[in-house]
Design a protein around this motif. Structure first.
Motif, PDB file in Angstrom:
ATOM      1  N   THR A  79       0.827  -1.205   0.000  1.00 50.83           N
ATOM      2  CA  THR A  79       0.000   0.000   0.000  1.00 50.83           C
ATOM      3  C   THR A  79       0.862   1.256   0.000  1.00 50.83           C
ATOM      4  OG1 THR A  79      -1.755  -1.167   1.210  1.00 50.83           O
ATOM      5  CG2 THR A  79      -1.817   1.248   1.227  1.00 50.83           C
ATOM      6  N   LEU A  80       1.891   1.271   0.824  1.00 49.78           N
ATOM      7  CA  LEU A  80       2.789   2.424   0.878  1.00 49.78           C
ATOM      8  C   LEU A  80       3.474   2.659  -0.461  1.00 49.78           C
ATOM      9  CD1 LEU A  80       4.382   1.865   4.404  1.00 49.78           C
ATOM     10  CD2 LEU A  80       2.717   3.623   3.779  1.00 49.78           C
ATOM     11  N   ARG A  81       3.898   1.576  -1.116  1.00 49.53           N
ATOM     12  CA  ARG A  81       4.550   1.715  -2.431  1.00 49.53           C
ATOM     13  C   ARG A  81       3.587   2.295  -3.453  1.00 49.53           C
ATOM     14  NH1 ARG A  81       7.177  -3.198  -0.889  1.00 49.53           N
ATOM     15  NH2 ARG A  81       5.519  -4.435  -1.844  1.00 49.53           N
ATOM     16  N   LEU A  82       2.345   1.834  -3.446  1.00 50.15           N
ATOM     17  CA  LEU A  82       1.359   2.334  -4.407  1.00 50.15           C
ATOM     18  C   LEU A  82       1.069   3.819  -4.185  1.00 50.15           C
ATOM     19  CD1 LEU A  82      -1.171  -0.661  -4.460  1.00 50.15           C
ATOM     20  CD2 LEU A  82       0.303   0.085  -6.343  1.00 50.15           C
ATOM     21  N   ILE A  83       0.919   4.207  -2.930  1.00 52.87           N
ATOM     22  CA  ILE A  83       0.617   5.612  -2.638  1.00 52.87           C
ATOM     23  C   ILE A  83       1.803   6.494  -3.012  1.00 52.87           C
ATOM     24  CG2 ILE A  83      -0.049   7.269  -0.863  1.00 52.87           C
ATOM     25  CD1 ILE A  83      -2.179   5.145  -1.636  1.00 52.87           C
ATOM     26  N   LEU A  99       6.472  -3.566  18.169  1.00 54.56           N
ATOM     27  CA  LEU A  99       7.039  -4.896  18.362  1.00 54.56           C
ATOM     28  C   LEU A  99       7.886  -5.328  17.168  1.00 54.56           C
ATOM     29  CD1 LEU A  99       7.285  -7.563  19.947  1.00 54.56           C
ATOM     30  CD2 LEU A  99       5.098  -8.264  18.937  1.00 54.56           C
ATOM     31  N   ALA A 100       7.404  -5.080  15.952  1.00 58.14           N
ATOM     32  CA  ALA A 100       8.121  -5.481  14.748  1.00 58.14           C
ATOM     33  C   ALA A 100       8.873  -4.328  14.092  1.00 58.14           C
ATOM     34  CB  ALA A 100       7.136  -6.100  13.743  1.00 58.14           C
ATOM     35  N   LEU A 101       8.926  -3.174  14.740  1.00 61.51           N
ATOM     36  CA  LEU A 101       9.541  -2.003  14.122  1.00 61.51           C
ATOM     37  C   LEU A 101      11.032  -2.185  13.821  1.00 61.51           C
ATOM     38  CD1 LEU A 101       9.082   0.825  13.065  1.00 61.51           C
ATOM     39  CD2 LEU A 101       9.342   1.710  15.401  1.00 61.51           C
ATOM     40  N   PRO A 102      11.834  -2.825  14.692  1.00 58.88           N
ATOM     41  CA  PRO A 102      13.257  -3.005  14.336  1.00 58.88           C
ATOM     42  C   PRO A 102      13.451  -3.762  13.032  1.00 58.88           C
ATOM     43  CG  PRO A 102      12.905  -3.462  16.665  1.00 58.88           C
ATOM     44  CD  PRO A 102      11.546  -3.325  16.052  1.00 58.88           C
ATOM     45  N   GLU A 103      12.582  -4.732  12.771  1.00 61.54           N
ATOM     46  CA  GLU A 103      12.698  -5.559  11.570  1.00 61.54           C
ATOM     47  C   GLU A 103      12.390  -4.776  10.300  1.00 61.54           C
ATOM     48  OE1 GLU A 103      10.704  -9.686   9.747  1.00 61.54           O
ATOM     49  OE2 GLU A 103      10.203  -8.996  11.786  1.00 61.54           O
ATOM     50  N   TYR A 104      11.462  -3.823  10.362  1.00 61.10           N
ATOM     51  CA  TYR A 104      10.983  -3.156   9.152  1.00 61.10           C
ATOM     52  C   TYR A 104      11.398  -1.690   9.066  1.00 61.10           C
ATOM     53  CZ  TYR A 104       8.150  -7.318   8.577  1.00 61.10           C
ATOM     54  OH  TYR A 104       7.745  -8.623   8.422  1.00 61.10           O
ATOM     55  N   ARG A 110      13.219   3.419   3.299  1.00 60.97           N
ATOM     56  CA  ARG A 110      13.375   3.395   1.839  1.00 60.97           C
ATOM     57  C   ARG A 110      12.093   3.827   1.134  1.00 60.97           C
ATOM     58  NH1 ARG A 110      16.184  -1.476   2.976  1.00 60.97           N
ATOM     59  NH2 ARG A 110      14.335  -2.696   2.402  1.00 60.97           N
ATOM     60  N   LEU A 111      10.953   3.528   1.745  1.00 60.15           N
ATOM     61  CA  LEU A 111       9.672   3.893   1.144  1.00 60.15           C
ATOM     62  C   LEU A 111       9.312   5.360   1.383  1.00 60.15           C
ATOM     63  CD1 LEU A 111       7.575   0.700   1.993  1.00 60.15           C
ATOM     64  CD2 LEU A 111       8.184   1.522  -0.281  1.00 60.15           C
ATOM     65  N   GLY A 112      10.122   6.047   2.149  1.00 62.16           N
ATOM     66  CA  GLY A 112       9.879   7.461   2.380  1.00 62.16           C
ATOM     67  C   GLY A 112       8.914   7.769   3.507  1.00 62.16           C
TER      68      GLY A 112
END
Length: 446
Positions: A79-83, A99-104, A110-112
C-alpha cells in the motif's frame, strides 16, 4: 486545516491490549481499532483517488490498523509503495505498537515514511503485564513480565532506529488511572532521549459497550483535569493536546471525520483516473500557507506588553475549523481548552461533549441534561470564547461562573483566548465587578 486519511489495510495484530477490541463493519463508534471496511492495497489506492478528487485539503496518508501495521507487513508495504508512486506529494505515516519495528525500520525508510507513531504505555515490564494480555514473540503468544521485557526492548530499539534515520517519531501513551499514571513523566523523559519529538498522552477509553477488557472491568477513565496534570508534568518534550483518538478508517480534518461518505462499494471497479488531484492540492496549500502567514503576523502585531496578564486563566474556545473563532456555543461538539498565563496561551486539551446544544434554528436541545453535560465539560474554565451564545445557555454559563466572550469573531483561537483573559483581568480590577456576571460582547470593555 489540512486533512488526513487512514487506510484500513492491516487487520491482524501481534499483541492483545486490554484497552482494545477491534470491530469491523462498524460505523457507530469513534475510537482506534474500528473500521467500516477492510481494504486490500489495490482498493486502498482507488479509495485515495476517490477521496483526493473531493478533498483538496488531503495532506497525509496513514496506516493505523485496525490491527498493527507491521503485523501485516505485506499489505502495508504494498500500500505504501502504491501511494508513493501515485501520490508523491502526500506525506506517508504509519502507526505501530513497535514490536516489529526493528525488523521493518529500514524498509519504511526506503519507502519514504518519515512520520512514525509508536504506542508506548510504560517502560516497566511488570506494568506492561497489566496492560497487555499477550504479545507474539517469534510466532508464539507469550505473557508475563519476561515477555513484556522483550516487547519493550523491541519498541525502544525500533524508536531509536527510526529517529536515527531522520523520521519524526511521535509516541502515543494511554493514561490508565491506577496502572501507569505515575510512570508517564519518567517515560516522557526516556522517549525524548531515544529521539522522539512529540508525546501524545491520551485518556483511556473504557466504555463497557466496546467490549474491551478494561471496559468490562469498568476501569475508571481519567478526568480532563487528571489528563492535563499529567501532560503538564511531561513538559520536557512537546505535548500533543488535540488528538481525537481516530478510527482506523478516518477521513478528513480532525474536527470533521467523513469516513462514512467514502465507501469502496460506491466506487465500483472503474479504472484509476488520470488526474490524482495534485494541482488542486497545490493551490490549496499555497492559499493555506498565505492564510497562516497573515494570521501569524496579525497575532504577533497584536501581542505587545499591554496584553500581558498577571493571573492564569483557563479558557474554552469554539471552532469549526481553520483555527478561528467561527462557531456558536450551541453548535460546538468539542471545546479547545487553553491555559493563558502571563499573556501566553497553551492548548491543554480538546474536550468532547456527548451532544451539542443546538444543531440549527429549529432543533435546539433545551433539555437540562444536555446543557448540564456541556457546562460540566468546561466547568473549570473561567470563560468560553464563541461567536454567539443564546439566552438560556448564557444564563446557565454565568450561573456556573463561566464568562461568555463573543467579541472576538473570526480571529485565531490563541489570539482570542489571550484577548478574553486580558478583558477579564481588566474588568476584575474594577471594584464590585464580578467577571463571571459579565458577557463580553462586540465593542465592550476595549
Amino acid at each position: 486545516m489540512f486533512a488526513r486519511m487512514h487506510l484500513a489495510v492491516a487487520p491482524a495484530c501481534n499483541i492483545q491490549c486490554n484497552y482494545c477490541n477491534r470491530k469491523y463493519d462498524c460505523a457507530n463508534e469513534s475510537r482506534p481499532g474500528v473500521v467500516s471496511e477492510r481494504l486490500k492495497p489495490e482498493e486502498a489506492l482507488r479509495k485515495v483517488y476517490h477521496v483526493a478528487a473531493k478533498v483538496k485539503e488531503l495532506s497525509v496518508i496513514g496506516i493505523a490498523g485496525p490491527g498493527d501495521a507491521l503485523a501485516n507487513p505485506r499489505g502495508t508495504m504494498k500500500t505504501l509503495r502504491l501511494i508513493k508512486e501515485h501520490f508523491p506529494d502526500l506525506t506517508l505515516c504509519l502507526s505501530t505498537n513497535g514490536l516489529a519495528l526493528p525488523e521493518y525500520a529500514e524498509e519504511l525508510h526506503r519507502l519514504g515514511v518519515k512520520h512514525i507513531t509508536v504506542t508506548m504505555n510504560t517502560s516497566d515490564p511488570a506494568t506492561a503485564a497489566k496492560i497487555y494480555s499477550w504479545v507474539l514473540i517469534d510466532g508464539e503468544k507469550c505473557a508475563g513480565p519476561a515477555a513484556m521485557a522483550e516487547f519493550l526492548a523491541r519498541q525502544q530499539e525500533g524508536l531509536r532506529k527510526m529517529a536515527e534515520m531522520g523520521a519524526l517519531v511521535k509516541v502515543n501513551s494511554l493514561l490508565i488511572p491506577g496502572i501507569n499514571d505515575h510512570e508517564l513523566e519518567t517515560l516522557s523523559k526516556k522517549i525524548k532521549l531515544m529521539g522522539a519529538h512529540m508525546h501524545n498522552i491520551m485518556p483511556l477509553i473504557s466504555n463497557p459497550a466496546h467490549g474491551t477488557a478494561f471496559g468490562l472491568l469498568n476501569w475508571p477513565e481519567p478526568s480532563p483535569a487528571q489528563l492535563e496534570h499529567v501532560r503538564s508534568s511531561c513538559g520536557d518534550i512537546k505535548q500533543m493536546a488535540h488528538c481525537r483518538q481516530c478510527r482506523a478508517d478516518a477521513v478528513g480534518k480532525l474536527s470533521e471525520d467523513r469516513f462514512s461518505a467514502f465507501s469502496i462499494k460506491e466506487m465500483g471497479e472503474a479504472s484509476l483516473p488520470g488526474d490524482n488531484g495534485a494541482l488542486a492540492r497545490e493551490k490549496w496549500r499555497a492559499q493555506a500557507q498565505d492564510f497562516v502567514t497573515r494570521q501569524r503576523m496579525a497575532t504577533k502585531a497584536d501581542c505587545g506588553p499591554e496584553r500581558r496578564t498577571k493571573s492564569e486563566y483557563l479558557i474554552a474556545a469554539c471552532t469549526k475549523g481553520m483555527g478561528l473563532v467561527n462557531q456558536h456555543f450551541g453548535h460546538a461538539k468539542e471545546f479547545y481548552v487553553y491555559k493563558v498565563a502571563g499573556g501566553e496561551p497553551r492548548l491543554l486539551n480538546v474536550r468532547k461533549v456527548k451532544n451539542n446544544y443546538c444543531a440549527g434554528p429549529d432543533t435546539c436541545d433545551d433539555s437540562p441534561a444536555t446543557l448540564d453535560d456541556i457546562i460540566n465539560t468546561i466547568k473549570d474554565c473561567q470563560a468560553v470564547v464563541c461567536l454567539r451564545v443564546g439566552y438560556g445557555p448564557h444564563k446557565s454559563l454565568v450561573s456556573a461562573g463561566i464568562t461568555p466572550v463573543t467579541d472576538t469573531p473570526y480571529i485565531p483561537l490563541e489570539q482570542a483566548v489571550v484577548e478574553a483573559a486580558r478583558q477579564m483581568e481588566k474588568v476584575a480590577a474594577i471594584p464590585g465587578i464580578d467577571t463571571a456576571r459579565v458577557e463580553f460582547t462586540k465593542g465592550a470593555f476595549k
